[in-house]
Design a protein around this motif. Structure first.
Motif, short mmCIF file in Angstrom:
data_model
loop_
_atom_site.label_atom_id
_atom_site.label_comp_id
_atom_site.label_asym_id
_atom_site.label_seq_id
_atom_site.Cartn_x
_atom_site.Cartn_y
_atom_site.Cartn_z
N VAL A 17 0.84 -1.20 0.00
CA VAL A 17 0.00 0.00 0.00
C VAL A 17 0.88 1.25 0.00
CG1 VAL A 17 -1.60 1.35 1.42
CG2 VAL A 17 -2.04 -1.07 1.02
N VAL A 18 1.92 1.26 0.83
CA VAL A 18 2.81 2.42 0.90
C VAL A 18 3.50 2.64 -0.44
CG1 VAL A 18 4.95 3.27 1.96
CG2 VAL A 18 3.13 2.33 3.40
N LEU A 19 3.99 1.56 -1.04
CA LEU A 19 4.67 1.69 -2.34
C LEU A 19 3.71 2.19 -3.42
CD1 LEU A 19 6.88 -1.52 -2.34
CD2 LEU A 19 7.64 0.85 -2.08
N ARG A 20 2.52 1.66 -3.44
CA ARG A 20 1.52 2.08 -4.43
C ARG A 20 1.16 3.56 -4.23
NH1 ARG A 20 -0.25 1.91 -9.38
NH2 ARG A 20 -2.49 2.15 -9.56
N GLN A 21 1.02 3.97 -2.99
CA GLN A 21 0.70 5.38 -2.70
C GLN A 21 1.82 6.30 -3.18
OE1 GLN A 21 -2.34 6.29 -1.43
NE2 GLN A 21 -1.67 8.31 -2.11
N ARG A 22 3.06 5.89 -3.00
CA ARG A 22 4.19 6.70 -3.49
C ARG A 22 4.15 6.84 -5.00
NH1 ARG A 22 9.34 4.54 0.06
NH2 ARG A 22 8.64 5.39 2.04
N VAL A 23 3.85 5.76 -5.71
CA VAL A 23 3.77 5.81 -7.17
C VAL A 23 2.65 6.76 -7.60
CG1 VAL A 23 3.16 4.45 -9.22
CG2 VAL A 23 4.77 3.53 -7.56
N LEU A 25 2.06 14.49 -8.88
CA LEU A 25 2.98 15.62 -8.89
C LEU A 25 3.50 15.91 -10.30
CD1 LEU A 25 5.05 15.05 -5.63
CD2 LEU A 25 3.45 16.90 -6.11
N GLU A 26 3.76 14.85 -11.05
CA GLU A 26 4.23 15.02 -12.43
C GLU A 26 3.14 15.67 -13.29
OE1 GLU A 26 6.90 14.97 -15.49
OE2 GLU A 26 7.26 14.49 -13.38
N GLU A 84 3.77 23.94 -16.27
CA GLU A 84 4.70 24.28 -17.36
C GLU A 84 3.96 24.73 -18.61
OE1 GLU A 84 7.17 20.91 -18.04
OE2 GLU A 84 8.48 21.33 -16.34
N SER A 85 2.78 24.19 -18.85
CA SER A 85 2.04 24.53 -20.06
C SER A 85 1.40 25.91 -19.99
CB SER A 85 0.97 23.47 -20.34
OG SER A 85 -0.04 23.54 -19.36
#
Length: 100
Positions: free
Chosen positions: A78-84, A90-91, A98-99
């Protein structure tokens, strides 16, 4: 078996069946443990299948350990998935800024 229809006294406490007993005494089959009993009225000695408290406790703690292991693994996923997902969000925000 006489222990189902009359009173009995436990002559020998619950013990693990030996290899020979597993083959010769049918009561050893279900749990691998037997206790020797004396039936009061008929004065017969018989064997009765039983459960070992120590074995039950050991199985319980194995279960608890397994459940904790699975819970820890699920929490890590769950923690790893949340980070992704946070990184993707954010991206996306960065590209939108930027646009402009």
């Amino acid at each position: 078996p006489c222990w189902r229809v009359e009173q009995f006294v436990v002559a020998q406490e619950c013990t693990r069946c030996s290899g020979f007993q597993l083959k010769t005494i049918p009561a050893c089959g279900p749990t691998g443990f037997i206790e020797k009993i004396n039936c009061a009225s008929s004065h017969r000695d018989e064997y009765k299948s039983c459960r070992s408290a120590a074995l039950e406790a050991q199985r319980f703690w194995h279960f608890v350990g397994s459940a904790l292991g699975v819970a820890a693994a699920a929490a890590a996923l769950v923690v790893l998935r949340q980070r992704v997902l946070d990184r993707r969000a954010l991206e996306k925000v960065r590209k939108q800024i930027e646009s402009i």
